[in-house]
Design a protein around this motif. Structure first.
Motif, PDB file in Angstrom:
ATOM      1  N   PRO A  41       2.918  -1.058   3.420  1.00  0.00           N
ATOM      2  CA  PRO A  41       3.867  -0.952   2.300  1.00  0.00           C
ATOM      3  C   PRO A  41       3.567   0.228   1.375  1.00  0.00           C
ATOM      4  O   PRO A  41       4.488   0.880   0.866  1.00  0.00           O
ATOM      5  N   PHE A  42       2.287   0.531   1.165  1.00  0.00           N
ATOM      6  CA  PHE A  42       1.926   1.663   0.317  1.00  0.00           C
ATOM      7  C   PHE A  42       2.406   2.979   0.923  1.00  0.00           C
ATOM      8  O   PHE A  42       2.975   3.828   0.236  1.00  0.00           O
ATOM      9  N   MET A  43       2.175   3.155   2.221  1.00  0.00           N
ATOM     10  CA  MET A  43       2.607   4.387   2.880  1.00  0.00           C
ATOM     11  C   MET A  43       4.128   4.501   2.902  1.00  0.00           C
ATOM     12  O   MET A  43       4.674   5.602   2.801  1.00  0.00           O
ATOM     13  N   ALA A  44       4.830   3.368   3.027  1.00  0.00           N
ATOM     14  CA  ALA A  44       6.296   3.396   2.953  1.00  0.00           C
ATOM     15  C   ALA A  44       6.746   3.847   1.568  1.00  0.00           C
ATOM     16  O   ALA A  44       7.703   4.618   1.435  1.00  0.00           O
ATOM     17  N   ALA A  45       6.078   3.389   0.520  1.00  0.00           N
ATOM     18  CA  ALA A  45       6.414   3.814  -0.842  1.00  0.00           C
ATOM     19  C   ALA A  45       6.103   5.292  -1.043  1.00  0.00           C
ATOM     20  O   ALA A  45       6.831   5.992  -1.756  1.00  0.00           O
ATOM     21  N   ARG A  47       6.337   7.608   1.345  1.00  0.00           N
ATOM     22  CA  ARG A  47       7.409   8.324   2.049  1.00  0.00           C
ATOM     23  C   ARG A  47       8.701   8.339   1.229  1.00  0.00           C
ATOM     24  O   ARG A  47       9.448   9.308   1.269  1.00  0.00           O
ATOM     25  N   ARG A  48       8.951   7.262   0.498  1.00  0.00           N
ATOM     26  CA  ARG A  48      10.154   7.194  -0.342  1.00  0.00           C
ATOM     27  C   ARG A  48       9.990   7.985  -1.632  1.00  0.00           C
ATOM     28  O   ARG A  48      10.957   8.183  -2.357  1.00  0.00           O
ATOM     29  N   GLY A  49       8.775   8.424  -1.931  1.00  0.00           N
ATOM     30  CA  GLY A  49       8.527   9.194  -3.141  1.00  0.00           C
ATOM     31  C   GLY A  49       8.226   8.338  -4.364  1.00  0.00           C
ATOM     32  O   GLY A  49       8.143   8.855  -5.473  1.00  0.00           O
ATOM     33  N   GLU A  50       8.068   7.047  -4.185  1.00  0.00           N
ATOM     34  CA  GLU A  50       7.782   6.156  -5.306  1.00  0.00           C
ATOM     35  C   GLU A  50       6.310   6.200  -5.714  1.00  0.00           C
ATOM     36  O   GLU A  50       5.978   5.922  -6.864  1.00  0.00           O
ATOM     37  N   THR A  52       2.259   8.249  -4.950  1.00  0.00           N
ATOM     38  CA  THR A  52       1.590   9.434  -4.416  1.00  0.00           C
ATOM     39  C   THR A  52       0.254   9.008  -3.828  1.00  0.00           C
ATOM     40  O   THR A  52      -0.306   7.978  -4.204  1.00  0.00           O
ATOM     41  N   LEU A  53      -0.234   9.814  -2.921  1.00  0.00           N
ATOM     42  CA  LEU A  53      -1.536   9.534  -2.324  1.00  0.00           C
ATOM     43  C   LEU A  53      -2.634   9.789  -3.356  1.00  0.00           C
ATOM     44  O   LEU A  53      -2.585  10.785  -4.076  1.00  0.00           O
ATOM     45  N   PRO A  54      -3.596   8.902  -3.448  1.00  0.00           N
ATOM     46  CA  PRO A  54      -4.672   9.134  -4.413  1.00  0.00           C
ATOM     47  C   PRO A  54      -5.512  10.340  -4.009  1.00  0.00           C
ATOM     48  O   PRO A  54      -5.611  10.688  -2.840  1.00  0.00           O
TER      49      PRO A  54
END
Length: 144
Positions: A41-45, A47-50, A52-54
């Protein structure tokens, strides 16, 4: 027949492999659950731009970041070197841990006042000495 029900037969060639195998499977299943419930779910968020990667794109304190790596590498290296000077006493662990705790605390200390420096110095001596005493003397665990 009754004696067969009450007797236990253990295959000592493979019996020691049972629990490590069980633990590996449990850890693997838990890892998969974490991946499915948190990472996907984090990686999906992301990809949607919601989200960012830490770490990527964020500023960091290079002095503390690289200083921590250098201190950890020096800690493990010097523990062996100093431990060889005092074999089977645990003094390598004791002395190097004292220096490591002191330097790591100073690296992350934001306000350098007399009070905080005294606290850091006392902690750098007392904490490793207490751990050394408990492990080396009470439990007779061999330390480097």
């Amino acid at each position: 027949m009754a004696s067969d029900l009450l007797s236990v037969s253990i295959d000592f060639e493979t019996s020691h492999l049972y629990f490590p195998t069980l633990v590996h499977w449990i850890l693997g299943i838990l890892f998969a659950v974490i991946l499915l419930t948190r990472v996907v779910p984090f990686m999906a968020a992301v990809r949607r731009g919601e989200r960012t990667l830490p770490i990527i794109g964020e500023s960091r304190d290079n002095k503390r970041f690289f200083g921590t790596f250098a201190l950890i590498i020096a800690y493990f290296y010097l523990m062996d070197v100093v431990g060889n000077l005092f074999p089977y006493t645990g003094y390598g662990f004791l002395f190097v841990s004292m220096a490591f705790v002191l330097l790591m605390s100073l690296l992350y200390l934001h306000k350098w006042t007399r009070k905080t420096l005294v606290i850091v110095a006392v902690n750098a001596v007392v904490a490793p000495a207490l751990v050394w005493f408990v492990l080396a003397k009470l439990f007779t665990i061999t330390l480097p």
